[in-house]
Structures are given as structure tokens and as C-alpha cells.
Design a protein around this motif. Structure first.
Motif, short mmCIF file in Angstrom:
data_model
loop_
_atom_site.label_atom_id
_atom_site.label_comp_id
_atom_site.label_asym_id
_atom_site.label_seq_id
_atom_site.Cartn_x
_atom_site.Cartn_y
_atom_site.Cartn_z
N ASN A 135 28.32 31.69 17.82
CA ASN A 135 29.23 30.77 17.15
C ASN A 135 30.43 30.45 18.04
O ASN A 135 30.80 29.29 18.23
CB ASN A 135 29.68 31.34 15.80
CG ASN A 135 30.60 30.39 15.07
OD1 ASN A 135 31.77 30.28 15.41
ND2 ASN A 135 30.07 29.71 14.08
N ALA B 137 31.38 26.93 19.76
CA ALA B 137 32.70 26.33 19.50
C ALA B 137 33.39 25.96 20.81
O ALA B 137 33.95 24.87 20.94
CB ALA B 137 33.56 27.28 18.67
N GLY C 282 31.99 22.40 20.72
CA GLY C 282 32.96 21.94 19.74
C GLY C 282 32.85 22.69 18.43
O GLY C 282 31.78 23.16 18.05
N PRO C 283 33.96 22.78 17.72
CA PRO C 283 34.00 23.53 16.47
C PRO C 283 33.09 22.96 15.38
O PRO C 283 32.58 23.69 14.55
CB PRO C 283 35.47 23.49 16.05
CG PRO C 283 36.11 22.46 16.90
CD PRO C 283 35.27 22.26 18.10
N GLU C 284 32.87 21.66 15.41
CA GLU C 284 32.00 21.06 14.39
C GLU C 284 30.55 21.53 14.56
O GLU C 284 29.84 21.73 13.59
CB GLU C 284 32.09 19.53 14.38
CG GLU C 284 31.74 18.85 15.69
CD GLU C 284 32.79 18.93 16.80
OE1 GLU C 284 32.42 18.72 17.96
OE2 GLU C 284 33.97 19.23 16.51
N VAL C 285 30.12 21.73 15.79
CA VAL C 285 28.76 22.24 16.04
C VAL C 285 28.69 23.70 15.59
O VAL C 285 27.74 24.11 14.92
CB VAL C 285 28.37 22.10 17.53
CG1 VAL C 285 27.05 22.79 17.81
CG2 VAL C 285 28.30 20.63 17.92
N ALA D 64 30.44 25.14 13.34
CA ALA D 64 30.52 25.21 11.88
C ALA D 64 29.15 25.03 11.23
O ALA D 64 28.88 25.61 10.18
CB ALA D 64 31.49 24.17 11.36
N THR D 65 28.26 24.28 11.86
CA THR D 65 26.93 24.08 11.29
C THR D 65 26.04 25.30 11.51
O THR D 65 25.03 25.46 10.82
CB THR D 65 26.22 22.85 11.90
OG1 THR D 65 25.98 23.06 13.28
CG2 THR D 65 27.04 21.58 11.70
#
Length: 139
Positions: A38, A42, A46-49, A51-52
């Protein structure tokens, strides 16, 4: 081919990681590597990836006497070591999955004499660790 032994716990991710570490240590495994997938996603994607993905930790577990026997039997076996153990929990999930590599994979890929006995012992120890985690989490 199924190449993993898996258990599912109702325990939170951090507790599952702690229980996994303790159970592996009780079976003679040390953690040589630790990859927080994770955090890596991040930082790199990126944090959006990240987060999934949710929580996803890869522990490189090694039992030195077993590793020594395996490398002595087949020096190329290092390509398959250490034994990876994954602890993961998807976003919004209520359960944590713990998976350990099935050491029979080494036997299938190596074919060298002596690997079967090492894989059998590693399998017994990894399964015992998973059983211990599941029993402890159920208490």
C-alpha cells in the motif's frame, strides 16, 4: 494450480499482522523482508491507487535451517526464497486474509533431490503457523 494456503480472520489488519509474526516466529521463521505494498503504491502510483488496494503486507519468512538444506540441494532455489506470507485487507472489508506460499511449488519447479523433504517440513511449519493464528484470533 493453487499455490497458497489461506485463512480469513475477523481480526483487524494490525492484529492479524502481529499474530502472523508471532506464529511464524514460533515455527522458527524470521522475517527477512517486509514490503508494505500500500505504501509503495501510494509513493509510486499515488494515494488514489493505494486507496483502492487497502492494507497489503508481504512478509518474506525464512527458517534458516530449512533454507540451508534447500540451497544445498539446489543452489537455484534461492530464486524462490524466502517463503512469502501475505496479510491483506481490502478497503471497507470486515475480514483480513492471510496467505502463505505452498512450498510444493518449489518441488514442482526444482525437481532436485532433497527439495521434497525440505518443502514438506516448510509446509508443515507454515500450516502450523496459520492454524495458530486462526486459533489465537478465535479466542
Amino acid at each position: 494450480m493453487n499455490y497458497a494456503h489461506s485463512i480469513t480472520l475477523s481480526a483487524p489488519f494490525d492484529e492479524a499482522v502481529r499474530l502472523t509474526r508471532e506464529a511464524l516466529a514460533a515455527q522458527g521463521f524470521g522475517i527477512l523482508t517486509e514490503i508494505d505494498v500500500n505504501a509503495t503504491f501510494a509513493a509510486k502510483l499515488g494515494p488514489e491507487v493505494a486507496a483502492t488496494l487497502g492494507d497489503y503486507l508481504i512478509l518474506g519468512a525464512c527458517n534458516p535451517p530449512l533454507a540451508h538444506r534447500a540451497i544445498t540441494a539446489d543452489p537455484n532455489i534461492g530464486l524462490l526464497l524466502p517463503c512469502n506470507v501475505v496479510v491483506r485487507r481490502g478497503p471497507g472489508a470486515t475480514e483480513t486474509l492471510i496467505q502463505a506460499i505452498d512450498p510444493a511449488t518449489m518441488v514442482q519447479l526444482s525437481g532436485q533431490e532433497g527439495i521434497q523433504a525440505v518443502a514438506d517440513e516448510a509446509d508443515t511449519r507454515l500450516r502450523a503457523a496459520l492454524d495458530s493464528v486462526q486459533a489465537t484470533a478465535a479466542e
